[in-house]
Write an enzyme that holds these catalytic residues in place. Structure first.
Site, PDB file in Angstrom:
ATOM      1  N   GLU A  50       0.787  -1.240   0.000  1.00 56.58           N
ATOM      2  CA  GLU A  50       0.000   0.000   0.000  1.00 56.58           C
ATOM      3  C   GLU A  50       0.818   1.288   0.000  1.00 56.58           C
ATOM      4  O   GLU A  50       0.651   2.142   0.872  1.00 56.58           O
ATOM      5  CB  GLU A  50      -0.982   0.002   1.194  1.00 56.58           C
ATOM      6  N   GLU A  54      -6.031  -8.105  -0.027  1.00 52.00           N
ATOM      7  CA  GLU A  54      -6.722  -7.777   1.216  1.00 52.00           C
ATOM      8  C   GLU A  54      -8.174  -7.444   0.909  1.00 52.00           C
ATOM      9  O   GLU A  54      -8.457  -6.713  -0.051  1.00 52.00           O
ATOM     10  CB  GLU A  54      -6.079  -6.559   1.920  1.00 52.00           C
TER      11      GLU A  54
END
Ligand code: NAG
Ligand code: NAG
Ligand code: NAG
Ligand code: NAG
Ligand code: NAG
Ligand code: NAG
Ligand code: NAG
Ligand code: NAG
Ligand code: NAG
Length: 460
Positions: free
Chosen positions: A215, A322
């Site tokens: 991320e 995720e």
């Protein structure tokens, strides 16, 4: 002969049911597949969970070790001092995940784990408060996975300077990762270490991929071209160690389509490896996608499903690394009774639909050239198993199927477009944990009876 024919019919029937349900299954999900090449999802759909909050802690996942008001691991250790912090974290590493967890993961029909790790597990300086000692647990984890036939995706979740300024990187604050070449060099050395270690023969092909950076949050301080330079440099080093290692790259929230036809090694003079995988996280928990009406969420899930199944756009093999069932409430890390009070039938009905909608969306509908390679739920457990984030709680409560590899345990039919039929009339069982009963459309019911009959003859 009858037995032989019976089996053929049985297999054919199973295949057609599977096709009807739109979920690809594999001929075998045993541990010794992909001996020669580390494969991500081209022989078997990835059905995984993250081991979040273990070797890199997050306050909301394990509030029990954050007793000093710290909000990230950096400050946890800065406040405690290295000695105390090491002892507290050792206790946590030792107990939060044990072999039992890996066995439960396996029993739930999952076949892979994604393991987030901070750079400080490999390289920490005296003037940084972090402590090191995670590595033996990482080795142990890979060995357990290997013994149980699970694969592993290693994920550099925390990079020096922080790549996103959030707690999950270890340090809340500005994004300083790209501001200093030493941060970049240290990260690449960590990735090199992980590749060298986990491509040793003793681990077999358990580790199927290395994720370069979790991320990354781009801004004026961190440009796309800086990120791509990092991806290229890291990919060069990894492929220099092992040309078969899959190189997993987070999409930086730009969506997998942005990365169509991307190859971090396209300008490389020394490597022609071609093992790029894009990781896209799909959350409805955070702004601006939090608190959306359920029907809008389901439409968005269906939209991404179509993208991940579209083989005409040059989209690279893609994982949803995720996702969860959260749609907007921040976890209340000071109270488990508040967080998990409501286990109403209505809520469990929604969770089941939302789970299956995402399951269908993030799984390819056939093994082949679709970008989709599978998924990793975030996360296996939390201190008190928050309902929207703890996979194992979902299994225990019955809103996540007990064996996610078995498509006949799923409730919602899959439409031709690859999305679930959310208008299907399903209500969760009255009591949590009593398991879901498939409301079988009459055609399927008849087919199931044929299977039972055929299996009966086969056994005879
Ligand atoms: C990777 O780093 C760990 C932790 O510092 C160390 O124990 C291990 O020997 C290193 N492995 C390789 C292959 O460099
Ligand atoms: C950009 O960097 C400066 C200092 O280098 C820092 O103050 C600022 O917070 C950073 N911005 C972001 C979005 O991280
Ligand atoms: C980069 O980081 C190193 C190590 O922390 C430090 O010595 C150096 O001053 C930093 N350089 C810049 C430009 O901030
Ligand atoms: C390769 O080089 C070209 C020309 O400099 C550049 O536009 C492109 O982004 C580079 N590719 C990668 C993967 O960095
Ligand atoms: C990488 O592999 C894909 C799929 O096998 C192929 O279509 C593509 O041309 C390859 N790209 C390069 C740069 O070799
Ligand atoms: C889904 O995609 C369609 C077609 O691109 C678009 O019109 C629609 O707004 C999208 N739905 C949502 C909820 O984003
Ligand atoms: C969490 O729950 C506790 C106990 O009920 C309450 O005092 C606190 O305000 C809650 N915190 C948040 C952020 O909702
Ligand atoms: C799959 O689930 C069905 C329905 O619960 C069950 O009857 C069947 O035995 C399961 N198959 C396997 C291989 O576990
Ligand atoms: C859904 O199923 C329930 C229980 O079987 C039934 O009472 C209800 O009428 C059904 N609703 C619709 C819209 O079919």
């Amino acid at each position: 002969m009858w037995t032989h024919h019976g089996l053929v019919v049985l297999l054919a029937t199973l295949t057609s049911i599977t096709a009807h349900l739109g979920i690809a299954t594999s001929p075998s999900s045993s541990g010794n597949f992909h001996r020669n090449r580390r494969d991500i999802g081209s022989n078997d759909v990835i059905r995984g969970v993250n081991l979040g909050g273990w070797l890199l802690t997050e306050e909301w996942i394990t509030p029990s070790i954050y007793t000093n008001g710290a909000e990230d691991e950096y400050h946890l250790c800065a406040d405690l001092g290295k000695k105390k912090c090491l002892s507290r974290l050792e206790d946590h590493w030792k107990s939060f995940f044990t072999r039992d967890d890996f066995e439960e993961i396996k029993a739930a029909g999952l076949n892979s784990v994604r393991i987030p790790i901070g750079y400080w597990a490999v390289d920490v300086r005296d003037d940084e408060p972090y402590v090191s000692g995670q590595y033996p647990y990482l080795i142990q984890a890979v060995n357990w996975a290997s013994e149980l036939g699970l694969t592993v995706l290693l994920d550099l979740h925390g990079a020096p300077g922080s790549q996103n300024g959030q707690d999950n990187s270890g340090l809340i604050g500005p994004v300083l990762f790209p501001t200093n070449t030493s941060n970049i060099e240290r990260s690449i050395n960590v990735l090199k270490n992980l590749t060298e270690e986990f491509t040793k023969d003793i681990y077999g092909s358990t580790v199927i991929g290395i994720e370069l950076l979790n991320e990354p949050r781009l801004s004026n301080n961190f440009s796309m071209s800086q990120l791509k330079d990092f991806y290229s440099d890291a990919a060069e080093v990894i492929s220099g160690v092992d040309g078969d290692m899959n190189i997993v790259m987070h999409d930086a929230f730009w969506g997998p389509q942005y990365w169509s036809n991307y190859n971090p090694l396209s300008n490389s003079t020394s490597s022609n490896s071609n093992n790029s995988i894009i990781d896209t996280h799909q959350y409805y928990a955070f702004e601006p996608l939090n608190n959306l009406p359920h029907d809008v969420i389901l439409e968005k899930v269906c939209n991404i499903s179509k993208l991940l199944k579209n083989s005409d756009l040059g989209i690279l093999p893609t994982l949803v690394g995720e996702w969860s069932l959260e749609t907007g409430h921040s976890p209340n890390s000071s109270s488990s009774s508040i967080q998990n009070k409501d286990d109403s039938r209505e809520k469990r009905t929604w969770f089941r639909l939302f789970f299956e909608a995402q399951l269908a969306a993030y799984s390819p509908s056939s093994i082949g050239d679709q970008p989709s390679r599978g998924w990793y739920y975030w996360t296996w457990k939390t201190d008190y198993d928050i309902d929207t984030w703890s996979y194992r709680r979902g299994v225990a409560q019955g809103y996540i199927p007990k064996d996610v590899s078995n498509s006949s345990t799923l409730v919602f039919p899959i439409l031709d477009n690859g999305c679930v039929d959310s208008s299907f009339n399903y209500t969760a069982p009255k009591n949590p944990g009593s398991g879901a009963i498939r409301h079988c459309p009459s055609g399927l019911l008849a087919v199931s009876m044929v299977i039972v009959t055929i299996s009966f003859f086969c056994i005879l």
